[in-house]
Design a protein around this motif. Structure first.
Motif, PDB file in Angstrom:
ATOM      1  N   LEU A   8      35.798  54.665  46.167  1.00 59.31           N
ATOM      2  CA  LEU A   8      36.987  56.181  45.468  1.00 59.31           C
ATOM      3  C   LEU A   8      37.867  56.711  46.545  1.00 59.31           C
ATOM      4  CD1 LEU A   8      34.382  57.891  43.042  1.00 59.31           C
ATOM      5  CD2 LEU A   8      36.084  56.422  42.482  1.00 59.31           C
ATOM      6  N   ALA A  43      41.902  56.335  40.754  1.00 57.92           N
ATOM      7  CA  ALA A  43      40.482  56.702  41.239  1.00 57.92           C
ATOM      8  C   ALA A  43      39.705  57.147  40.047  1.00 57.92           C
ATOM      9  CB  ALA A  43      40.325  57.500  42.394  1.00 57.92           C
ATOM     10  N   PHE A  90      43.706  47.297  39.002  1.00 61.66           N
ATOM     11  CA  PHE A  90      44.486  47.289  40.295  1.00 61.66           C
ATOM     12  C   PHE A  90      45.578  46.136  40.303  1.00 61.66           C
ATOM     13  CE2 PHE A  90      39.668  48.122  41.634  1.00 61.66           C
ATOM     14  CZ  PHE A  90      40.071  49.402  42.016  1.00 61.66           C
ATOM     15  N   ARG A 137      46.040  43.064  39.213  1.00 64.36           N
ATOM     16  CA  ARG A 137      45.763  41.674  39.735  1.00 64.36           C
ATOM     17  C   ARG A 137      46.464  40.713  38.467  1.00 64.36           C
ATOM     18  NH1 ARG A 137      42.752  41.641  44.389  1.00 64.36           N
ATOM     19  NH2 ARG A 137      44.309  39.969  44.650  1.00 64.36           N
ATOM     20  N   PHE A 142      43.711  35.372  38.663  1.00 60.34           N
ATOM     21  CA  PHE A 142      42.944  35.987  39.508  1.00 60.34           C
ATOM     22  C   PHE A 142      41.869  36.775  38.774  1.00 60.34           C
ATOM     23  CE2 PHE A 142      41.253  39.229  42.413  1.00 60.34           C
ATOM     24  CZ  PHE A 142      40.880  38.365  43.355  1.00 60.34           C
ATOM     25  N   ALA A 180      42.369  41.180  49.569  1.00 63.87           N
ATOM     26  CA  ALA A 180      43.181  42.247  49.391  1.00 63.87           C
ATOM     27  C   ALA A 180      42.019  43.430  48.888  1.00 63.87           C
ATOM     28  CB  ALA A 180      43.983  42.061  48.081  1.00 63.87           C
ATOM     29  N   ILE A 183      40.625  54.223  47.392  1.00 58.34           N
ATOM     30  CA  ILE A 183      41.732  54.070  46.522  1.00 58.34           C
ATOM     31  C   ILE A 183      42.388  55.141  46.576  1.00 58.34           C
ATOM     32  CG2 ILE A 183      41.856  53.950  43.994  1.00 58.34           C
ATOM     33  CD1 ILE A 183      39.396  52.716  43.593  1.00 58.34           C
ATOM     34  N   PHE A 230      37.843  35.677  39.112  1.00 61.20           N
ATOM     35  CA  PHE A 230      36.914  36.662  39.882  1.00 61.20           C
ATOM     36  C   PHE A 230      35.801  37.339  39.027  1.00 61.20           C
ATOM     37  CE2 PHE A 230      35.929  41.223  40.621  1.00 61.20           C
ATOM     38  CZ  PHE A 230      35.648  41.328  41.987  1.00 61.20           C
ATOM     39  N   PRO A 284      41.626  45.962  46.734  1.00 64.08           N
ATOM     40  CA  PRO A 284      41.162  46.032  45.406  1.00 64.08           C
ATOM     41  C   PRO A 284      40.271  44.941  45.061  1.00 64.08           C
ATOM     42  CG  PRO A 284      43.630  46.030  45.262  1.00 64.08           C
ATOM     43  CD  PRO A 284      43.205  45.713  46.677  1.00 64.08           C
ATOM     44  N   THR A 285      40.340  43.765  45.587  1.00 62.56           N
ATOM     45  CA  THR A 285      39.113  42.877  45.275  1.00 62.56           C
ATOM     46  C   THR A 285      37.609  43.284  45.747  1.00 62.56           C
ATOM     47  OG1 THR A 285      40.701  41.303  45.493  1.00 62.56           O
ATOM     48  CG2 THR A 285      38.608  40.406  45.205  1.00 62.56           C
ATOM     49  N   LEU A 330      38.578  46.465  35.964  1.00 63.64           N
ATOM     50  CA  LEU A 330      38.902  46.887  37.254  1.00 63.64           C
ATOM     51  C   LEU A 330      40.169  46.331  37.862  1.00 63.64           C
ATOM     52  CD1 LEU A 330      35.468  47.454  38.802  1.00 63.64           C
ATOM     53  CD2 LEU A 330      37.202  49.248  38.317  1.00 63.64           C
ATOM     54  N   TRP A 342      37.193  46.478  46.359  1.00 67.04           N
ATOM     55  CA  TRP A 342      36.602  47.666  45.557  1.00 67.04           C
ATOM     56  C   TRP A 342      35.937  47.233  44.364  1.00 67.04           C
ATOM     57  CZ3 TRP A 342      42.285  49.872  46.049  1.00 67.04           C
ATOM     58  CH2 TRP A 342      42.495  50.299  47.515  1.00 67.04           C
ATOM     59  N   ALA A 343      36.489  46.300  43.437  1.00 67.72           N
ATOM     60  CA  ALA A 343      36.105  45.856  42.357  1.00 67.72           C
ATOM     61  C   ALA A 343      34.536  45.169  42.564  1.00 67.72           C
ATOM     62  CB  ALA A 343      36.872  44.613  41.704  1.00 67.72           C
ATOM     63  N   ALA A 344      34.521  44.309  43.614  1.00 66.85           N
ATOM     64  CA  ALA A 344      33.198  43.585  43.683  1.00 66.85           C
ATOM     65  C   ALA A 344      32.158  44.789  44.230  1.00 66.85           C
ATOM     66  CB  ALA A 344      33.400  42.525  44.724  1.00 66.85           C
ATOM     67  N   SER A 347      32.061  48.114  43.682  1.00 66.26           N
ATOM     68  CA  SER A 347      31.699  49.172  42.641  1.00 66.26           C
ATOM     69  C   SER A 347      30.727  48.344  41.400  1.00 66.26           C
ATOM     70  CB  SER A 347      32.955  49.174  41.650  1.00 66.26           C
ATOM     71  OG  SER A 347      33.962  49.843  42.323  1.00 66.26           O
ATOM     72  N   ILE A 348      30.819  47.075  41.458  1.00 65.78           N
ATOM     73  CA  ILE A 348      29.696  46.603  40.502  1.00 65.78           C
ATOM     74  C   ILE A 348      28.502  46.232  41.254  1.00 65.78           C
ATOM     75  CG2 ILE A 348      29.286  44.399  39.247  1.00 65.78           C
ATOM     76  CD1 ILE A 348      32.648  44.475  38.453  1.00 65.78           C
ATOM     77  N   LEU A 349      28.641  45.652  42.606  1.00 69.05           N
ATOM     78  CA  LEU A 349      27.314  45.564  43.353  1.00 69.05           C
ATOM     79  C   LEU A 349      26.448  46.788  43.445  1.00 69.05           C
ATOM     80  CD1 LEU A 349      28.536  42.690  45.637  1.00 69.05           C
ATOM     81  CD2 LEU A 349      26.910  42.528  43.753  1.00 69.05           C
ATOM     82  N   LEU A 362      31.978  36.408  39.669  1.00 67.14           N
ATOM     83  CA  LEU A 362      31.141  37.593  39.951  1.00 67.14           C
ATOM     84  C   LEU A 362      29.801  37.619  38.961  1.00 67.14           C
ATOM     85  CD1 LEU A 362      30.680  39.831  42.111  1.00 67.14           C
ATOM     86  CD2 LEU A 362      31.760  41.266  40.491  1.00 67.14           C
TER      87      LEU A 362
END
Lengths: 158, 495
Positions: free
Chosen positions: B212, A91, A126, A128, A132, B387, B215, A136, B389-390, A122, B392-394, B396-398, A140
């Motif tokens: 956060l 985190a 995590f 990955r 992937f 999953a 996680i 991803f 983490p996917t 990121l 969280w990543a998306a 965070s950026i959005l 994005l």
């Protein structure tokens, strides 16, 4: 940590200090009159709501502090397992990444390339797979570019 | 409006190009509404310049499609990743996400789609039948009445506190205080901005804290088990709510839609206020009120009907009085003027044909998102059952993109980050974040109108009691507090 500090004591204290700060800032601020005198009676000024909010924060904060003391260590919000300790590190790394991303964005204005790099960062964080991560990040970044930059003409220049 | 007007409007909206633009609008609305940080207002604001190149029927088809679908789609992410896509979807995350965790994600999406449609259609029927009397009633609302409406909304703070009322109240007050940061609405004084011009516009709140915290509390074994469970349940679970349940919930959601239409017709009261008031009151008066917030299908249905029910109401004040019912209609007013139309009573006489087209387009937009929503619910649930983490990543950026787009301001992104860290600790300390958002949303309406009312009455607090509508709303606020207490006491005595 002392028993009395484990439960609601600290959040209560933070609320209380925050409330005090609001009250002090309101009382010492320029043009922050609490009441404005009119010919007949007085009406609330710009400082009225903040001072009421500050006073209530002090009151509720104090109640939480007392509750925290009464809990006497029976409630502990930071009872971390080993997994949570390693999660806390991740985190923290996400947060650091966000800060670095924003600094670089401010310095370079290269928003879209930075989104791509940050998405990779990121995903690696995590754990990955590489395949992937690449797919991803590309999808994005393309989505943000086509919808916001091309579609809605958002410039992302700071 | 005559049958001839309706027939002519119907023939216009049934043209293939108009339908095509409507569907494009609906799809765009679903994307924008489902993305955390992007709202229907932002979508309409970004789309408006593009629609000027189109004939008005096609342009409005796109905008009506986007608006209606974005409000509905805000519930999708509220249900699937506990992050409301729009402020109006806040209450949907209370029950929707709990349902999703229980493996009823498909059904939750189905309920969101069906009851958003019901709320939307009922409010459009109200718009068609009672536009004039509702507009005449809501125009009587002054600052005292607005203050009472905001107070009514804030009285739901206890309901959204999730059991810990003290922490809920503390955060609610913090939310109201944060809403005072920026330019004072009456005197124009800068408050707590510390010299920053960007802070003058106030604070916007996006839920990065959720990422956060998720996680931090991650339990990989449990996560894998839940993921498998959801996959299994999603494959077997139904999307369409059972007919029996729909019939049972119809009277309640019907009433909620009517209330939402009236709230929507009040200038500046939007879907967020409506959803909170309707969900909170329904919880108080429902037999299964205890289940609200823990995966109640009724709670989700009420929230869904309440936020889409606002749309027809907002259009009533816009079309009949030329006043914006909410932030979206404020932009739509500009669009009408650009097309050479004068919003007001003439919309129902000189421009009756176009007004009928707009109403029919709204119905078509609701039908379009109903079909798309139901057809894609399982796919959406499966796509978003990825999953963690996917997600969280998306998100965070959005969140960065969304917070920047709200006001094209880098300061908003910094505030988003700070609020994320503060929110993380609040979650660790088990603070319910609902009251904070409620305070932030309703604080400005409450403050500006209370001060305006007191200025008008030269500081007399009795003004709130001497205004008939304000007094009635105050009685309602008191009743909504007292009746559940009396009912509880009677239950206890019986048992």
């Amino acid at each position: 940590m002392k028993k009395s500090l484990k439960g609601d004591f600290i959040p209560g204290l933070v609320g209380l200090i925050f409330g005090l700060a609001v009250v002090i800032l309101t009382l010492t601020g320029n043009d922050m009159a609490i009441l404005i005198a009119k010919r007949r009676g007085s009406v609330p000024g710009p400082g009225f709501f903040p001072i009421v909010c500050g006073a209530l924060m002090i009151l509720f904060g104090l109640a939480l502090v007392i509750r925290g003391l009464r809990q006497n260590g029976t409630v502990n919000y930071f009872d971390m397992t080993d997994e949570m300790k390693s999660n806390a590190k991740i985190a923290l790394l996400v947060l650091s990444g966000l800060i670095v991303f924003m600094i670089l964005w401010k310095l370079t204005n290269y928003f879209i390339p930075l989104v791509f790099v940050f998405a990779i960062y990121l995903n690696l964080l995590f754990k990955r797979s590489w395949l992937f991560t690449i797919i991803f990040s590309v999808v994005l970044t393309a989505f943000i570019y086509f919808l916001f930059v091309r579609g809605f003409s958002v410039t992302f220049k700071v | 409006m005559t049958a001839q007007v309706w027939a002519s409007a119907l023939s216009t909206v049934c043209q293939p190009l108009v339908i095509l633009y409507l569907i494009v609008g609906v799809l765009l609305g679903i994307c924008i509404g489902a993305l955390p940080g992007l709202s229907a207002t932002m979508g309409i604001a970004l789309l408006t310049p593009i629609t000027f190149w189109l004939p008005k029927a096609q342009g409005f088809a796109m905008m009506m499609g986007l608006w209606n679908a974005a409000i509905f789609a805000g519930g999708i992410t509220a249900i699937l990743i506990n992050t409301p896509g729009t402020p109006a979807s806040l209450t949907q995350s209370f029950d929707g996400y709990a349902m999703y965790k229980q493996g009823k994600g498909g059904l939750a999406l189905g309920i969101n789609t069906v009851y958003s449609f019901i709320g939307g259609i009922i409010s459009i029927i109200m718009l068609m039948l009672f536009a004039q009397p509702i507009a005449e009633f809501t125009i009587k609302f002054g600052s005292a009445e607005y203050f009472m409406i905001a107070l009514f909304g804030l009285s739901m703070m206890v309901a959204v506190s999730g059991g810990d009322v003290l922490k809920g109240l503390l955060l609610g007050v913090v939310g109201i205080f944060l809403s005072t940061i920026g330019i004072d609405p009456i005197n124009g004084t800068m408050r707590f901005t510390f010299g920053s011009v960007d802070l003058g516009a106030g604070i916007n709140f996006i839920r990065t804290a959720e990422v956060l915290h998720q996680i931090y509390t991650r339990n990989k074994e449990q996560e894998a088990a839940e993921h498998e469970q959801r996959k299994h349940n999603l494959a077997l679970g139904r999307v369409l709510p059972p007919a029996k349940q729909t019939l049972r919930l119809l009277p309640r959601t019907g009433i909620v839609s009517l209330i939402a239409t009236v709230i929507g017709a009040i200038p500046a009261a939007g879907g967020d206020i409506s959803a909170v008031i309707c969900w909170g009151n329904s919880k108080k008066f429902s037999k299964e009120g205890d289940k609200y917030g823990h995966g109640s299908e009724e709670g989700l249905a009420v929230s869904s009907a309440a936020n889409n029910g606002v749309i027809g109401g907002a259009m009533i004040t816009m079309l009949t009085l030329g006043l914006p019912g909410d932030s979206v209609t404020a932009i739509l007013l500009g669009s009408l003027t650009m097309y050479g139309l004068q919003p007001g009573s003439k919309m129902f006489t000189e421009n009756a044909d176009f007004t009928a087209q707009v109403m029919l387009l709204m119905i078509l937009a609701n039908i379009a998102f109903l079909i798309i929503g139901l057809l894609t619910a399982k796919v959406t649930a499966k796509v978003l059952n990825i999953a963690q983490p996917t997600v969280w990543a998306a998100v965070s950026i959005l969140c960065i993109v969304g917070s920047y787009c709200i006001g094209n301001s880098f300061t908003d992104v910094i505030i988003m980050l700070i609020m994320g860290v503060v929110g993380f600790f609040l979650k660790v300390y088990n603070f319910p974040t609902g009251p904070l958002v409620l305070g932030l949303l309703l604080g400005p309406t409450m403050e500006s109108n209370m001060r305006r009312a007191l200025t008008l009455s030269r500081g007399s607090w009795s003004y709130f009691l001497t205004q008939p509508i304000s007094c009635v709303i105050l009685v309602l606020v008191v009743l909504t507090f007292c009746i559940p207490l009396i009912m509880d006491a009677r239950k206890k005595r019986k048992s």
